[in-house]
Each structure stands twice: as C-alpha cells, then as structure tokens.
Design a protein around this motif. Sequence first.
Motif, PDB file in Angstrom:
ATOM      1  N   PHE A 188       0.831  -1.212   0.000  1.00 64.44           N
ATOM      2  CA  PHE A 188       0.000   0.000   0.000  1.00 64.44           C
ATOM      3  C   PHE A 188       0.863   1.259   0.000  1.00 64.44           C
ATOM      4  O   PHE A 188       0.611   2.197  -0.767  1.00 64.44           O
ATOM      5  CB  PHE A 188      -0.917  -0.022   1.227  1.00 64.44           C
ATOM      6  CG  PHE A 188      -1.768   1.209   1.370  1.00 64.44           C
ATOM      7  CD1 PHE A 188      -2.894   1.377   0.582  1.00 64.44           C
ATOM      8  CD2 PHE A 188      -1.443   2.204   2.287  1.00 64.44           C
ATOM      9  CE1 PHE A 188      -3.681   2.508   0.711  1.00 64.44           C
ATOM     10  CE2 PHE A 188      -2.222   3.337   2.416  1.00 64.44           C
ATOM     11  CZ  PHE A 188      -3.348   3.489   1.627  1.00 64.44           C
ATOM     12  N   VAL A 189       1.870   1.272   0.850  1.00 62.61           N
ATOM     13  CA  VAL A 189       2.762   2.440   0.912  1.00 62.61           C
ATOM     14  C   VAL A 189       3.491   2.632  -0.413  1.00 62.61           C
ATOM     15  O   VAL A 189       3.627   3.760  -0.912  1.00 62.61           O
ATOM     16  CB  VAL A 189       3.766   2.281   2.072  1.00 62.61           C
ATOM     17  CG1 VAL A 189       4.825   3.378   2.016  1.00 62.61           C
ATOM     18  CG2 VAL A 189       3.038   2.318   3.414  1.00 62.61           C
ATOM     19  N   MET A 190       3.948   1.524  -1.013  1.00 66.58           N
ATOM     20  CA  MET A 190       4.656   1.634  -2.282  1.00 66.58           C
ATOM     21  C   MET A 190       3.739   2.121  -3.398  1.00 66.58           C
ATOM     22  O   MET A 190       4.173   2.843  -4.306  1.00 66.58           O
ATOM     23  CB  MET A 190       5.270   0.285  -2.650  1.00 66.58           C
ATOM     24  CG  MET A 190       6.421  -0.137  -1.753  1.00 66.58           C
ATOM     25  SD  MET A 190       7.233  -1.651  -2.314  1.00 66.58           S
ATOM     26  CE  MET A 190       8.001  -1.072  -3.819  1.00 66.58           C
ATOM     27  N   ALA A 191       2.467   1.745  -3.353  1.00 69.91           N
ATOM     28  CA  ALA A 191       1.523   2.244  -4.351  1.00 69.91           C
ATOM     29  C   ALA A 191       1.348   3.755  -4.219  1.00 69.91           C
ATOM     30  O   ALA A 191       1.291   4.483  -5.228  1.00 69.91           O
ATOM     31  CB  ALA A 191       0.177   1.531  -4.201  1.00 69.91           C
ATOM     32  N   ILE A 192       1.270   4.247  -2.979  1.00 73.89           N
ATOM     33  CA  ILE A 192       1.178   5.697  -2.758  1.00 73.89           C
ATOM     34  C   ILE A 192       2.447   6.388  -3.253  1.00 73.89           C
ATOM     35  O   ILE A 192       2.402   7.455  -3.886  1.00 73.89           O
ATOM     36  CB  ILE A 192       0.942   6.002  -1.261  1.00 73.89           C
ATOM     37  CG1 ILE A 192      -0.363   5.351  -0.779  1.00 73.89           C
ATOM     38  CG2 ILE A 192       0.905   7.504  -1.023  1.00 73.89           C
ATOM     39  CD1 ILE A 192      -1.593   5.839  -1.480  1.00 73.89           C
ATOM     40  N   VAL A 193       3.595   5.769  -2.961  1.00 71.16           N
ATOM     41  CA  VAL A 193       4.866   6.334  -3.437  1.00 71.16           C
ATOM     42  C   VAL A 193       4.914   6.360  -4.957  1.00 71.16           C
ATOM     43  O   VAL A 193       5.419   7.323  -5.557  1.00 71.16           O
ATOM     44  CB  VAL A 193       6.046   5.515  -2.863  1.00 71.16           C
ATOM     45  CG1 VAL A 193       7.359   5.935  -3.512  1.00 71.16           C
ATOM     46  CG2 VAL A 193       6.125   5.685  -1.352  1.00 71.16           C
TER      47      VAL A 193
END
Length: 511
Positions: free
Chosen positions: A291-296
Amino acid sequence: MLTFILRRLGAIVLVLLVASFIVYTLTAITADPLADLRESSAANREELIANRIELLRLDLPPVVRYFAWLGGASKCLILQCDLGIAFSRSNQEVTAALASAANATIQLVTASVIVAILFGLTIGILTALRQYSGFDYSVTFLTFIVYSLPIFWIAVLLKEFGAIRFNEFLADPVVTIQAVVITGLIWGVLLMAIIGGSWKKRLITFGAAFVAAGGLLALLGATGWFTAPSIGIVGVIITGVGAAVGVTALSTGLANRRTLYSALIVVGIWAALYFPIQYLFFYVPTGWMLFVMAIVAIGIGIGVGMLVGGDGRKEAARTAAIVSFITFFVIVVDRVMLVYPDYVDRIPQSGVIATIGSRTPGLEGDMWFQILDGFAHLVLPTIALALVSIAAYTRYSRSSLLEVMNQDYVRTARAKGLTERTVIMRHSMRNALIPIATIIAFDIGALIGGAVITETIFAWKGMGALFVDGLRDGDVNLVMGFFVVTGILAVIFNLIADLLYSALDPRIRVS
C-alpha cells in the motif's frame, strides 16, 4: 458542498431507520427461529427452546425487540457495534460473521466492478465511434446474448471451459499449431474490425495482429512460459512504455511531448528500481508495504510530471501518476508469478483455476502465495459477474456517447478545429459518463447484496450466502446484519454518484 452532504446524510439516516424497522418487523413476524428445535428429538429439547427464547428475547413483541436491536446497532457510531448473536452459526456474534462475509464479497465485487467498468466503457466507446459498422453489429449481438443468459448458466460454462479445460492445458502446456493459427485469426479479425479504414489498411492491421498474437503464443509455448511464468525487467519496460504511449495518447495526445517524456521518465525510474525492489519484496512481504509503495508510485508520477510538464504540468502529473501506478502494478504481478511453480506443487490435484471457495484450506505460504491463491479462486466468479455488467455498461455507454456526440457543443468543438481525441475525451465522454455514474452506483449496491447465485455456485461464503442462511434459519439478527452493511453501502454509493455529477459537469452544482 458540506451543507449538501450533511443534508443527504440526514436523509440517509431517516431512510435507514424506516427501512430497518420494516425489514426487522416483517422478518420477525414471518421467521420461526425455534423450528429446528421443535423438530429435534433431543432429551433436553424444552430446555434448549427456553434458552433460545431467553437469548433472542422471543417473549417480547417484535417492535420492542427492534428497538433493543437498534440500541446495539447505534453503538456503531462509536465503533462498538452490537448487532446481536447469530444462533444459526453456533451463537457467533453477527459482527464477526459480517466481517468474514463482507471481506469475501467486497473482494469479489471490487474485482468484478473494476473489470466491468474498464472493458464495458472501452467497448461501448469503440462501438459508438464505429457506429453501424460490422464491429458495432457484432458487439451489439453478443452483448444482448450475454445479457440474456442466466448467471448460473454462465457460471457452469466458465467452470467447464475456464477451469476444467484450462487446468488440463496447464497440467501439460503444449501449444499446437492450430492454437497459434486460431489465436492469430481471432486477434487479426478483432483489431481489423475495431480500427476499420480502407481494405488496404484493414489487411495490414489483420496481418500485423495475426503475426504478433500468433507469434507471441508460439514463443511462450516454446520457452515453457506456461510452466514457469514471469514478466521480468524487459517485460516491465515494454509494458510501461506501452502504458506511457497509450495513456498519453488518450490524456493529452502524443503531440504533447512534455507529458510523454514525463511518462517515459517514470518508466525509466521503475526500471532502475526493479532489482532493489526485489529485496523489499523478499524481506518485507506485507500488505502495508504494498500500500505504501503504491502511494509512493503515484507520488513519483506527480513529482516527475510537475518538474517536466512545463505549462501543462497538471496534465503531465496526472498522466505520469497513472503510468507510474500501472508500471508498479506490473512489477507486483511479476513477483507473484515467481511463486507459481511452488504454488502448483502445493495445491490439490484439481487444478490451478479453482472452482469452489475463496481460499485453499490449509495452504501455508507468505503473502505472495496468498495473493496467487486468492486470484486463482477469484478469477471465475469475477468473470461471471463482470460479463453481465460488461454487456450492460457497453450498451449504456454506447447510447449515452452517441446522444452526447449529436449535441451542439460537440459540433461547435469540431468546428473550432479541435482534434477528434480532444472532442471525444474532453467534451463528449465527460458528459456521457453522467448517467453511467448512476448505473454503476446502483450496480455496486446490487452486487454487494445480490450475488447470491454466483456465490452459491462457486461456494463463495459472502454476503449473499449469509443472507440466504439467515432467511432459511429464521435468524433475524443475521438478516439485519446483512441489511446494515448493504443498506449503508447502497446509500453511500448513491451519494458518491451525486457528487460525481458536479465533477463531471461543471454546470451541475450540488447545492
């Protein structure tokens, strides 16, 4: 905007109160939660009946029981829901039963809605642009057939040809010459019909598609790709470049070089990060990490677009963000594919594409195994639900776009000399999506509560199965738990549809 939302929320609360009272009262009057105990031959039957009467407060009138239930349901406002006990599920709390069922149904509905929207709107736009062509007539004929087929028949066909036959192929993946020729013919005829033009252009399109599709299938078969599938860094780059060109062509047009460069730079960044990311995937395999990588990924696209976009930085940032997310998603898919050989060794002999359930019982493995297993179980029910929605969205989007394209402001845009892409994507599509937004909102609400047949055929323990079990056993609390979830989601999606109107058409104001 805030006043409108608050006013609508007040109306939503009133509607839910009235509807919940009617549903609870009718269910309580018609249901008999003691039927199974009356037919029981247990020695302590009378004691069991007395205990259930006390547990469910059956000695009180239905109206009084409703307000007692409403008192527990109102605690959801402070995140302490008390929806009672589901006696039909061994006195399990209704909130626990809902959590499990809602999770399964939301996965199914989310996947099917995304697939239906992407394919339905795309096919509808293409048929509108190719009105009265052979492609338009063929798609119209197929959509009417699919829309008229009962969902259980579609599910049975998918089980036979989408699971049993395809699993037989995956067990011994031999690509024959006939398969290569048929695949090339299908893609050649399809692309030739979509692109159209003169016969010379159509023949060139057919030849190119035939060679590309047939050659790709032959290459995959010769390299053993179906035994150990992967995308690799080369596939990621090719897919990313294709996404950059396609999204830019639809968003701003390839003539906008800054936007195209922004999208290509994002692809280059992900290509450079491909191998370092594998370290994270191996040592930190968690859902929050993805999820964090998708936001990044979205942030990287926005940042590159703002830096490179120049005067059109807004459009460049939007395009680069979409391309960045797509490229990251392809990298995740590539990582999931790497566990395919081990996954095949661990699952039962029934095949890769599952026909029942939402998970393989007792399957052990990390997050990548669980993602692949979830996809294997999700693919058939998703296609079953999506096919009917695709047929509907195709017809709605086609008729809506054709109606908009005949409006005066569209003719004025063409008279100004704007490109056909600009006329369709910026002027026509935006207004054509207004009625589609309402249809999609209703469709999502219906799928969440109404995928009963599909869930039954594929043994998918979701909201539909929970509702059927509650009605069959006379479990009022279980039925009301179903109503709470589906009712709230239905009215929320309708509110979202109203807000989308103002975003799609500036002339509409929510006030």
